[in-house]
Motif scaffolding. Structure first.
Motif, PDB file in Angstrom:
ATOM      1  N   PHE A   1       0.832  -1.207   0.000  1.00 20.17           N
ATOM      2  CA  PHE A   1       0.000   0.000   0.000  1.00 20.17           C
ATOM      3  C   PHE A   1       0.870   1.262   0.000  1.00 20.17           C
ATOM      4  CE2 PHE A   1      -2.040   3.341   2.605  1.00 20.17           C
ATOM      5  CZ  PHE A   1      -3.084   3.658   1.746  1.00 20.17           C
ATOM      6  N   LEU A   2       1.933   1.245   0.804  1.00 18.32           N
ATOM      7  CA  LEU A   2       2.768   2.448   0.950  1.00 18.32           C
ATOM      8  C   LEU A   2       3.576   2.752  -0.304  1.00 18.32           C
ATOM      9  CD1 LEU A   2       3.821   1.898   4.665  1.00 18.32           C
ATOM     10  CD2 LEU A   2       2.516   3.841   3.778  1.00 18.32           C
ATOM     11  N   THR A   3       3.739   1.780  -1.209  1.00 21.50           N
ATOM     12  CA  THR A   3       4.457   2.079  -2.460  1.00 21.50           C
ATOM     13  C   THR A   3       3.679   3.077  -3.321  1.00 21.50           C
ATOM     14  OG1 THR A   3       3.501   0.174  -3.620  1.00 21.50           O
ATOM     15  CG2 THR A   3       5.661  -0.155  -2.572  1.00 21.50           C
TER      16      THR A   3
ATOM     17  N   GLN B   1       3.114 -12.507   0.266  1.00 19.57           N
ATOM     18  CA  GLN B   1       4.563 -12.406   0.035  1.00 19.57           C
ATOM     19  C   GLN B   1       4.836 -12.147  -1.439  1.00 19.57           C
ATOM     20  OE1 GLN B   1       7.343 -15.329   1.404  1.00 19.57           O
ATOM     21  NE2 GLN B   1       6.059 -15.932   3.124  1.00 19.57           N
ATOM     22  N   ASP B   2       4.143 -12.900  -2.302  1.00 17.69           N
ATOM     23  CA  ASP B   2       4.374 -12.773  -3.747  1.00 17.69           C
ATOM     24  C   ASP B   2       4.069 -11.352  -4.218  1.00 17.69           C
ATOM     25  OD1 ASP B   2       5.151 -15.357  -3.828  1.00 17.69           O
ATOM     26  OD2 ASP B   2       3.306 -16.142  -4.735  1.00 17.69           O
ATOM     27  N   ARG B   3       2.968 -10.792  -3.695  1.00 15.08           N
ATOM     28  CA  ARG B   3       2.603  -9.434  -4.091  1.00 15.08           C
ATOM     29  C   ARG B   3       3.702  -8.445  -3.724  1.00 15.08           C
ATOM     30  NH1 ARG B   3      -3.636  -8.587  -2.450  1.00 15.08           N
ATOM     31  NH2 ARG B   3      -4.344 -10.325  -3.684  1.00 15.08           N
ATOM     32  N   ALA B   4       4.239  -8.616  -2.522  1.00 13.89           N
ATOM     33  CA  ALA B   4       5.290  -7.693  -2.064  1.00 13.89           C
ATOM     34  C   ALA B   4       6.567  -7.917  -2.876  1.00 13.89           C
ATOM     35  CB  ALA B   4       5.548  -7.894  -0.579  1.00 13.89           C
ATOM     36  N   ARG B   5       6.885  -9.187  -3.146  1.00 13.25           N
ATOM     37  CA  ARG B   5       8.139  -9.478  -3.865  1.00 13.25           C
ATOM     38  C   ARG B   5       8.085  -8.994  -5.307  1.00 13.25           C
ATOM     39  NH1 ARG B   5      11.566 -12.142  -0.695  1.00 13.25           N
ATOM     40  NH2 ARG B   5      10.788 -13.624   0.849  1.00 13.25           N
ATOM     41  N   GLN B   6       6.869  -8.970  -5.855  1.00 11.50           N
ATOM     42  CA  GLN B   6       6.749  -8.531  -7.255  1.00 11.50           C
ATOM     43  C   GLN B   6       6.774  -7.009  -7.388  1.00 11.50           C
ATOM     44  OE1 GLN B   6       3.149 -10.533  -8.266  1.00 11.50           O
ATOM     45  NE2 GLN B   6       4.173 -12.527  -8.345  1.00 11.50           N
ATOM     46  N   ASN B   7       6.745  -6.308  -6.270  1.00 11.86           N
ATOM     47  CA  ASN B   7       6.700  -4.845  -6.326  1.00 11.86           C
ATOM     48  C   ASN B   7       8.128  -4.295  -6.276  1.00 11.86           C
ATOM     49  OD1 ASN B   7       6.413  -2.073  -5.586  1.00 11.86           O
ATOM     50  ND2 ASN B   7       4.300  -2.535  -5.012  1.00 11.86           N
TER      51      ASN B   7
END
Ligand code: NAP
Length: 314
Positions: A161-163, A185-191
């Motif tokens: 969200f903070l990105t 985790q995947d969502r964060a790693r893909q960002n």
């Protein structure tokens, strides 16, 4: 006058019990604290509450539940419960802003509050760079560097969200493995705005008085201390149940979660029920909170009916 029932707390658990009890003509009074709607009002979109295939804003979901309870006759009052007296029925609540209130039965749905790291510099800088609520404070860090501490689903969600605002989000976690579910985790790693500092234990928040300098951490691989520069620090390391106001009159476990009789919402006090995160250390989902709120209402209704039955046959 004693109310039939008072519900303390207005997260999904409290509001669901209000809907059920109001619909059963039990005329519940709902005491709303200073953060009405509970934790869901500090989240963004809720994607996993059944019935909303496109997701729904947490605040909207809570406002809908509140309206639904009001439609059936639940009354809402704002106040903070300071202490309780459960030694005799009707039970007494001492409520800041409302005085003493009495009820034949009580539903406790006060939820849980964000935990802090407890490191130097953290409390002094709350509101000056340190926050536990990305939805509330993310906006202030437009184009800036942010650190999110934690390895659970909340940390992943907040980091992603903070990105939207930050130039960079650094995820700091004390271990190599994340506790978060694979999808989060995947969502964060893909960002690609998220950078990772795993195996780092937070030691101190460094600040100048004008703002944050950074988060001092220990690198658990090398044992060395490092200063990770940042403008904002979001602490997302879990929650503590809000049970302090009960003064030990309701049984809790060693972490303060209310103990309920398995398969029910009954506490050790007859006519006092608990639902939602205040008694749930395991699932802590909006839908499980709502489900247990429904259980509390049905348990409470049964209790009130048994009182009425006793009165008739006395
Ligand atoms: P959590 O799962 O308890 O995770 C807390 C994290 O903070 C852990 O990684 C823990 O590290 C770390 N931590 C705790 N104390 C710390 C300390 N003193 N210093 C440094 N790190 C510390 O809490 P949560 O992420 O708030 O999630 C709570 C529940 O809500 C979970 O069931 C989760 O699945 C759910 N949730 C779901 C969603 C979603 O599905 N959309 C979103 C948010 C939350 P360790 O791992 O080393 O213990």
């Amino acid at each position: 006058m004693a109310y039939k029932t008072i519900i303390i707390g207005t997260g999904p658990a409290g509001l669901t019990s209000a809907i059920y009890l109001a619909r059963a003509n039990m005329e519940p009074l709902v005491i709303e604290g200073w953060q009405p709607g509970g934790q869901l009002t500090t989240t963004t979109e809720v994607e996993n509450f059944p019935g909303f295939p496109d997701g729904i804003l947490g605040s909207e979901l809570m406002s809908n539940m509140r309206k639904q309870a009001q439609r059936f006759g639940a009354t809402f009052k704002t106040g903070s419960v300071k202490s309780v007296d459960f030694s005799n029925r009707p039970y007494t609540l001492d409520v800041e802003g409302l005085g003493q209130l009495q009820a034949e039965s009580i539903i406790i749905s006060t939820g849980a509050s964000a935990k802090y790291l407890g490191i130097p510099g953290e409390q002094d800088n709350i509101g000056r760079g340190v926050s536990t609520c990305a939805t509330c404070d993310g906006f202030f860090f437009r184009g800036k560097k942010i650190i999110v501490v934690g390895g659970g689903d909340s940390a992943m969600e907040e980091a992603v969200f903070l990105t939207r605002f930050a130039s960079e989000v650094r995820l700091v976690h004390r271990r190599e493995e994340l506790r978060a579910s694979k999808i989060m985790q995947d969502r964060a790693r893909q960002n690609d705005k998220i950078v990772w500092s795993l195996n780092r234990t937070p030691l101190e928040v460094a600040a100048t008085g004008m703002g944050l300098q950074g988060l001092k951490v220990r690198n658990n691989e090398t044992g060395e201390e490092e200063l990770l520069e940042t403008d904002g620090l979001f602490v997302t390391i879990g929650h503590t149940p809000n049970t302090g106001f009960l003064g030990g009159q309701v049984d809790t476990d060693e972490q303060g979660y209310i103990v309920v009789k398995p398969g029910t919402t009954e506490t050790n006090i007859p006519g006092v029920f608990a639902c939602g995160d205040v008694q749930d250390r395991q699932y802590r989902q909006a839908i499980t909170a709502a489900g247990s709120g429904c259980m509390a209402a049905l348990d409470c209704e049964r209790f009130l009916e048994s009182l009425a039955h006793e009165a008739v046959h006395a």
